[in-house]
Design an enzyme around this catalytic site. Structure first.
Site, PDB file in Angstrom:
ATOM      1  N   ASP A  63       0.863  -1.168   0.000  1.00 35.82           N
ATOM      2  CA  ASP A  63       0.000   0.000   0.000  1.00 35.82           C
ATOM      3  C   ASP A  63       0.907   1.227   0.000  1.00 35.82           C
ATOM      4  OD1 ASP A  63      -2.289   1.581   0.234  1.00 35.82           O
ATOM      5  OD2 ASP A  63      -2.114   1.624   2.412  1.00 35.82           O
ATOM      6  N   ASP A 457      -1.637  -1.128   6.127  1.00 38.81           N
ATOM      7  CA  ASP A 457      -1.885  -0.669   7.496  1.00 38.81           C
ATOM      8  C   ASP A 457      -3.341  -0.320   7.771  1.00 38.81           C
ATOM      9  OD1 ASP A 457      -1.704   1.622   5.763  1.00 38.81           O
ATOM     10  OD2 ASP A 457      -1.666   2.857   7.567  1.00 38.81           O
ATOM     11  N   ASP A 461      -7.130  -2.557   3.310  1.00 40.06           N
ATOM     12  CA  ASP A 461      -6.177  -3.585   2.881  1.00 40.06           C
ATOM     13  C   ASP A 461      -6.536  -4.973   3.400  1.00 40.06           C
ATOM     14  OD1 ASP A 461      -4.498  -1.628   1.652  1.00 40.06           O
ATOM     15  OD2 ASP A 461      -3.709  -1.105   3.626  1.00 40.06           O
TER      16      ASP A 461
END
Length: 830
Positions: A63, A457, A461
């Site tokens: 990410d 995080d 996700d």
């Protein structure tokens, strides 16, 4: 022979070939890896079986915000259509228009009640950054005021929020200004390309796209702001009933909100090391494609050739305006998509490199070749990927069977995944991806035969973290990260000053300004200690930070803010994988040797005593324990460990080692039979154990074969520390080798008696002249018996042991070198 005893013996052979300790040894290797990750890397694992999978990872997905970059958003300013420069809301020189300040102040989802270090406010880091850097104060959850202003009309009351949606890419609030005429305002912010659709033509500047692409191409995050006057007659309740679609029509453009989030200090170095170790690295983010592409370039996910950096082309896979009628029928479904060059903005000009390449199976191979030679990189948005999937599914199932409700999960449709598995390996940046789209991308990699790692995080996700073979969640703590970054930067500055002083010092200055230098050094040391104290405090505070939402779903959770944990997990995964393969190989060779002893040699009366079996079992258990305690190396190697014990390299290694041990045991058995009394009761297969030369020699060779399998098959570099660094294992091996030499040369008789070993025959006493018995094999000129007779049994045994050790070592190294060369050739071709 008694049939019952024969069946029992067959069962014993089978159970020896399939060792009962195998599950225990494998679980021990994984358990030690879990403990090492927790102790050394502060990484917690809830699914230990995934640790060996980390050793097979091919693709690392990251990410962007909060993972590669910090969550600590910084407000750079506001870009108005009428200005070429950014304007900051706190600037005293130029005041932003009130409509712009109103959107900035009230269009958010913040609430009171957060931690003191967060300003007592909870919510999105981006919105907190705007609130902290602008002259606004959140007095209540629904009231915002301009700081320092006592005028009531400067207070804004929030009546309703249409929350931000990753699908809609925008949010809207309904507000009124206290002390005003009661006009209801709709304030909206979101992705620039999304907000543009809802703007009135009169308020949309002609350079709208040029402005936001200019900032996005520099890695900055850009949000468009707009508003609408809903009048005084309509109540908030009636507006809510009319719905979001009505409220967000005919918006007036206010400006662009420009924010920035710095790269984490070690993101680039970790990505570089992953690249050098042969891993493919991609970014899967919800940010805009230009922003994501620029950050990917900064960290090294998009790599340009050093020899000719200007020739690198960045393509965006997207829908084109006109389709090519020359496309074949099979490619008709993809004819409206193409790899189009992305607009690149440099310091001097805006330029576009390359030409569009239509999407087709043949062109996919062409682009793949360009990507492999670092001539091009590809990026794609979630919307484009969804459109491609829709086209593929409609083509396969028919438009009559297509239902719009299928769009939500179309990327996971088998027909779409069949194309995506060939398409996603070409792409480096997946931008504007919603959670489901992130999950579909990872699934496509998995379907293509790749082993994936996903690091993120946030809540968005979670799907990708669960779908990946190795999902790693990290902690997001922007304030602590900023504290550590400032302290680290200060330490680097102090060290640079000290280095410069050492470089420029001379004897005269040393005499004249020694007192000044001492005072400066003292001040520098004090500042250095203060920076170290701040880093320690930040680390202690980090241990108390609550884990994020992503940690609920991810198999691995790191109590760190850095992606370095990904490298740690990969290193530990490779170490665990090769350790498990080593255990398989050791048990494989040992089981084959035991099967030989229990089958063919058992017919000669070869048996092992209780104390012999106990000693062998204890030695094997101790060495297995020490093998599993091997530590990974600090760097990742470009070489890949074998993926399975059934691969050609492992099978050839096991076969080669067994053939050497087989030959050594047969030689010593043949030589020993010449000195065994054929009328000895223990020579009967089902007879009692009685120490003799044959039992003694085969036991010593069996022990040697077992120890050699540990020494030869220990993986060592480049996946884990070498045999010499594993002190406990090397010491246990040395003790075993020493005991074998002592027993073979009969140096210490009590040890031989303890292990139930019989004395070796004295070949010098054999003679025809004195009427002493001479082995028939020696009379017939047998070469092996002749060698034993010439040099003596102890020396011959030691020589055979040395030969066995050298040969298995050479075979293992030759096979490893052969497959390493082949692997290097494949990497170079790639």
């Amino acid at each position: 022979r008694n049939r019952f005893r024969l069946m029992v013996h067959v069962i014993i052979i089978v159970t020896s070939v399939v060792p009962p300790e195998l599950p225990m040894e494998l679980s021990l290797a994984v358990t030690n890896s879990v403990a090492d990750l927790m102790k050394r890397c502060h990484v917690f694992c809830t699914e230990p079986f995934r640790i060996p999978w980390a050793g097979r990872v091919d693709v690392c997905c990251f990410d962007k915000t909060g993972t590669l970059t910090s969550d600590e958003m910084k407000l750079r300013g506001v870009r108005l259509a009428s200005s070429d420069e950014l304007m900051h809301p706190s600037s005293e020189e130029e005041q932003l228009p009130w409509p712009v300040l109103r959107v900035m102040a009230a269009c958010h989802s913040l609430a009171l009640g957060g931690r003191a270090q967060d300003g007592g406010v909870v919510g999105d880091p981006l919105e907190r950054a705007v609130l902290n850097d602008a002259p606004f104060l959140l007095r209540r959850n629904d009231v915002v005021a301009v700081i320092g202003s006592e005028e009531p009309e400067k207070e804004i009351e929030i009546h309703h929020r249409f929350a931000f949606s990753s699908r809609l890419k925008r949010m809207t609030v309904l507000v009124t200004e206290r002390g005003s005429d009661g006009t209801v305002w709709a304030l909206t912010k979101g992705a620039p390309e999304t907000i543009k659709i809802f703007l009135t033509q009169e308020s949309t500047p002609s350079n709208y796209e040029e402005i936001y692409t200019h900032h996005m191409s520099r890695g900055q995050r850009v949000l468009a702001m707009a508003y609408r006057d809903l009048g005084r007659k309509k109540t908030v309740a009636s507006l809510k009933e009319q719905g979001r679609d009505f409220i967000e029509q005919g918006l007036t453009f206010a400006g662009f909100l420009v924010l920035d989030c710095p790269l984490k200090s070690d993101s680039k170095s970790v990505i570089t090391e992953l690249r050098k170790s042969g891993h493919d690295v991609v970014m899967i983010t919800g940010d805009a494609i230009l922003t994501a592409t620029e950050v990917a370039r900064q960290v090294g996910i998009i790599r340009e050739k050093k020899s000719n950096p200007g020739s690198h082309v960045i393509y965006e896979l997207r829908e084109r305006q006109t389709s090519d009628s020359s496309e074949s029928a099979d490619d008709e479904m993809l004819s409206k998509f193409a790899f189009s060059p992305l607009v690149i903005e440099t310091q001097s000009a805006v330029k576009t490199l390359g030409e569009s390449i239509s999407l087709s199976p043949s062109n996919i191979r062409l682009v793949k070749e360009m990507v492999s030679k670092s001539k091009a990189s590809v990026c794609v948005t979630g919307e484009s990927l969804t459109k491609i999937a829709v086209a593929v599914v409609q083509y396969n199932v028919g438009k009559d069977s297509w239902d719009e409700s299928m769009v939500k999960s179309v990327l996971l449709h088998p027909s779409a995944q069949e194309l995506l598995k060939d398409l996603v390996p070409l792409i480096s940046v997946f931008a504007r991806h919603a959670p489901r789209q992130k999950e579909a991308v990872v699934h496509a990699f998995n379907l293509g035969g790749y082993h994936t790692l996903m690091c993120g995080d946030g809540t968005n996700d979670v799907g990708a973290l669960k779908r990946a073979h190795v999902g790693i969640s990290i902690i997001s703590a922007p304030e602590l990260e900023a504290k550590q970054r400032k302290a680290t930067a200060k330490m680097a500055k102090l060290k640079a000053e000290e280095k410069q002083e050492r470089k420029n010092k001379n004897k005269k200055s040393k005499i004249k300004s020694s007192a000044d230098k001492k005072s400066r050094q003292k001040a520098r040391n004090a500042a250095l200690h203060e920076s170290l104290r701040q880093i320690r405090e930040a680390q202690e505070e980090l241990d108390g930070v609550e884990l994020g939402d992503a940690s609920v779903a991810s198999p691995f959770t790191s109590r760190a803010m850095s992606i370095k944990c990904c490298k740690d997990v990969l290193q530990q995964g490779r170490c665990t994988l090769v350790t498990m393969l080593t255990i398989y190989k050791i048990l494989g060779v040992s089981c084959l040797v035991n099967a030989l002893v229990l089958s063919k040699l058992h017919s000669y009366g070869v048996k092992q005593g209780d104390r012999q079996l106990t000693a062998l079992g204890m030695a094997v258990a101790v060495m297995f324990l020490f093998v599993t305690r091997g530590k990974p190396l600090p760097t990742l190697s470009p070489d890949r460990p074998p993926s399975s014990v059934l691969c050609m390299q492992a099978l050839l290694s096991i076969a080669g080692q067994f053939l050497v041990h087989f030959a050594a045991i047969i030689i010593v058995t043949h030589s020993s039979l010449a000195y065994v009394d054929p009328w000895d009761p223990s020579m009967i297969p089902d007879g009692p154990f009685n120490p003799n030369v044959l039992n003694t020699c085969t036991f010593l060779l069996t022990i040697l074969a077992t120890v050699n399998t540990f020494v030869v098959n220990y993986p060592g570099e480049p996946f884990m520390e070498g045999l010499r660094e594993n002190t406990l294992l090397i010491r246990s091996v040395q003790i075993c080798y020493g005991a074998l030499v002592i027993c073979s040369l009969e140096i210490f008789w009590p040890l031989n008696d303890l292990l139930q070993l019989s004395p070796l025959p004295d070949t010098s006493a054999l003679s025809n002249e004195d009427g002493v018995w001479v082995p028939p094999a020696l009379q017939e000129g047998d070469i092996f018996v002749g060698i034993v007779h010439e040099f003596g049994f102890p020396i011959s045994m030691c020589a055979l042991m040395v030969a066995d050790t050298i040969l298995v070592y050479m075979i293992e190294k030759s096979i490893a070198s052969l497959f390493k060369t082949r692997s290097s050739d494949k990497i170079n071709l790639k």
